[in-house]
Design an enzyme around this catalytic site. Structure first.
Site, short mmCIF file in Angstrom:
data_model
loop_
_atom_site.label_atom_id
_atom_site.label_comp_id
_atom_site.label_asym_id
_atom_site.label_seq_id
_atom_site.Cartn_x
_atom_site.Cartn_y
_atom_site.Cartn_z
N ASN A 206 0.77 -1.09 0.09
CA ASN A 206 0.16 0.06 0.03
C ASN A 206 0.74 1.22 0.12
OD1 ASN A 206 0.60 0.79 2.88
ND2 ASN A 206 -0.29 -1.10 3.32
N ASP A 275 -4.32 -6.45 4.86
CA ASP A 275 -5.55 -7.44 5.63
C ASP A 275 -5.22 -8.70 5.14
OD1 ASP A 275 -6.24 -5.81 7.58
OD2 ASP A 275 -7.50 -4.73 6.34
N LYS A 285 7.95 -16.77 -11.70
CA LYS A 285 7.10 -15.77 -12.24
C LYS A 285 5.70 -16.09 -12.80
CE LYS A 285 7.29 -11.59 -15.12
NZ LYS A 285 8.09 -11.09 -16.22
O1 PMT Z 1 3.58 6.00 6.45
P1 PMT Z 1 2.85 7.38 5.99
O2 PMT Z 1 3.01 7.47 4.43
O3 PMT Z 1 3.35 8.45 6.70
O4 PMT Z 1 1.22 7.33 6.11
C1 PMT Z 1 0.70 7.17 7.43
C2 PMT Z 1 -0.49 6.23 7.58
C3 PMT Z 1 -1.79 7.00 6.66
C4 PMT Z 1 -0.16 4.72 7.07
C5 PMT Z 1 -0.89 6.26 9.17
O5 PMT Z 1 -1.08 7.69 9.51
C6 PMT Z 1 -2.23 5.46 9.37
O6 PMT Z 1 -3.32 5.79 9.25
N1 PMT Z 1 -1.97 4.36 9.71
C7 PMT Z 1 -2.89 3.05 9.83
C8 PMT Z 1 -3.20 2.54 8.70
C9 PMT Z 1 -4.17 1.22 8.62
O7 PMT Z 1 -3.74 0.26 8.33
O8 PMT Z 1 -5.29 1.58 9.10
P2 PMT Z 1 -6.35 0.45 9.38
O9 PMT Z 1 -7.51 1.26 9.55
O10 PMT Z 1 -6.48 -0.51 7.94
O11 PMT Z 1 -6.07 -0.40 10.74
C10 PMT Z 1 -6.22 -0.08 11.82
C11 PMT Z 1 -5.03 -0.38 12.83
O12 PMT Z 1 -5.09 -1.82 12.75
C12 PMT Z 1 -3.73 0.32 12.62
O13 PMT Z 1 -3.34 0.54 13.72
C13 PMT Z 1 -3.08 -0.98 11.86
O14 PMT Z 1 -1.73 -0.93 12.39
C14 PMT Z 1 -3.86 -2.15 12.71
N2 PMT Z 1 -3.48 -3.35 11.95
C15 PMT Z 1 -4.57 -3.40 10.75
C16 PMT Z 1 -4.35 -4.57 9.85
C17 PMT Z 1 -3.73 -5.97 10.61
N3 PMT Z 1 -3.91 -6.88 10.00
N4 PMT Z 1 -3.21 -5.82 11.78
C18 PMT Z 1 -3.15 -4.54 12.40
O15 PMT Z 1 -2.26 -4.32 13.42
#
Ligand code: PMT
Length: 399
Positions: A206, A275, A285
């Site tokens: 991503n 996810d 490949k």
């Molecule tokens: O790295 P940059 O370019 O500076 O960008 C920053 C950012 C946008 C990535 C950052 O500010 C941000 O928002 N990070 C969270 C991104 C995310 O994956 O959000 P989510 O809503 O999908 O996940 C929610 C939380 O669960 C997050 O803390 C994530 O780390 C955690 N998670 C999600 C999925 C997973 N399988 N395991 C997790 O631990």
């Protein structure tokens, strides 16, 4: 650094030329820089160089009456920090034994400001017990000693004795000038994107660059915390003084996080974790074939959710980020509850100047009790410090 008064003391070693870059970095950060040189330092780099980069006159001759004299006593007592870079074996010996025979050594002897000493010399000289004893002695008297780097030296030998990079000296200086309000705390930060292999040449990832996570790790370190940063692939330089654990996949991130979680006081998950991952990563490949190709994806572990389940009342403070393009508050609040978090940072990633890739961010901080703090658009460094302030208040029972 803004408006801080810093004296850079330059002594006579070949690395004196690197001190010019240090002065430039400090001056750009808004500090007021006064350079003081020993006579031998002026043989390596002309004082004019330092006058140009600092914007201030340079002092090297204690008895020069040509211009208004600078007070060698007041200067070291009115400044916020003295950095001696490079510090030769001779200058370190003078500091250790109270010898004051020129402007810089006299000023250092009379100084009340903190002193950061950055040794730089031939490696045999550096490991000589006399130099080591002198370093121990000045550290015992309150100076902070920065470990020299290792590698090829100007005298064509290899080993310890290189002046640390100017950026790292500036970071150490920033640390000494910052309030150490997170001292004693262990902070674990996750950052950047994970990548999941499709075949040897392709992967799912991503847009996360790691900027937000790195800003958090750096800010926590500058404020005195001991920081571990679990980082996905990034183009960013590791923050000075932070322990970095590099990972690629979500599974590797989970492993790195769970190796450290019980030892942490604060865990901040700024990473954007995939996810899903391909059920099988192809050994070779994948060749172009049919008009369409379907990838079979399976769920990755939700690391944050597992951290939420493992959390005890006396354990770590758990902070997540929620990257959302719609229904920001609703979606973020649901994640806070589902994952048992103390705080979630709701991140609007639909704007160019916030979320992924940008140097600025626009967030709302949501607490367990439902209260919400909306922050204006800020640099990621400012968001990091603001969030750390709030985490600290929460831990101290203030919010
Ligand atoms: O790295 P940059 O370019 O500076 O960008 C920053 C950012 C946008 C990535 C950052 O500010 C941000 O928002 N990070 C969270 C991104 C995310 O994956 O959000 P989510 O809503 O999908 O996940 C929610 C939380 O669960 C997050 O803390 C994530 O780390 C955690 N998670 C999600 C999925 C997973 N399988 N395991 C997790 O631990």
């Amino acid at each position: 650094m803004k408006d801080k008064k810093i004296i850079v003391g330059v002594t006579g070693g070949i690395a004196a030329y690197k001190a010019a870059e240090l002065v430039r970095i400090l001056a750009r950060a808004g500090a007021h820089i006064q350079v003081a040189m020993t006579a031998s330092a002026t043989k390596f780099v002309a004082p004019l160089t330092f006058e140009t980069v600092s914007g201030n006159r340079v002092v090297w001759d204690m008895f020069d009456r040509g211009t208004a004299p600078l007070d060698h006593i007041q200067l070291g007592q009115e400044s916020d920090l003295i950095i001696v870079a490079p510090a030769t074996a001779n200058f370190i010996a003078k500091m250790a034994h109270g010898i004051a025979d020129d402007f810089l050594s006299t000023m250092v002897l009379a100084a009340t400001a903190r002193i950061l000493v950055c040794p730089s010399m031939n490696s045999q000289m550096f490991v000589n017990p006399v130099v080591q004893e002198n370093l121990k002695r000045i550290a015992g008297m309150g100076s902070v000693i920065m470990e020299p780097g290792e590698g090829e030296l100007a005298c064509q030998t290899e080993g310890p004795g290189r002046l640390p990079e100017p950026e790292d000296i500036a970071e150490q200086a920033r640390m000494l000038l910052s309030q150490q309000d997170l001292s004693g705390l262990k902070v674990l930060v996750t950052s950047g994107a994970t990548i999941e292999s499709i075949d040897p040449v392709r992967y799912i990832t991503n847009r996360s660059t790691g900027k937000m996570g790195y800003a958090l790790a750096r800010a926590a370190r500058l404020r005195g915390a001991s920081v571990t940063l679990v980082s996905g692939p990034t183009a960013l330089e590791p923050p000075y003084g932070v322990q970095v654990r590099e990972i690629k996949t979500a599974e590797e991130m989970k492993q790195a996080v769970f190796d450290n979680h019980t030892d942490s006081d604060i865990i901040i998950k700024a990473a954007a974790v995939s996810d899903y991952r391909p059920r099988n990563s192809a050994q070779q490949k994948i060749k172009k074939g049919e008009e369409s190709l379907t990838l079979d994806l399976v769920r990755n572990p939700d690391i944050l959710e597992e951290l939420g389940k493992a959390k005890t009342d006396s354990g770590y403070t758990l902070v997540g980020f929620a990257a959302e393009t719609e229904e920001l508050l609703k979606n973020a609040t649901e994640k806070l509850r589902k994952k048992n978090l103390d705080i979630i940072v709701a991140n609007d990633v639909s704007r160019e100047d916030a979320g992924f890739e940008s140097d600025t961010n626009l967030v709302k901080i949501i607490y367990r009790d439902g209260s919400i703090e909306e922050l204006p658009l800020m640099t990621k460094d400012d968001v990091a410090n603001h969030l750390l302030d709030r985490i600290k208040e929460l831990r101290e029972g203030g919010s």
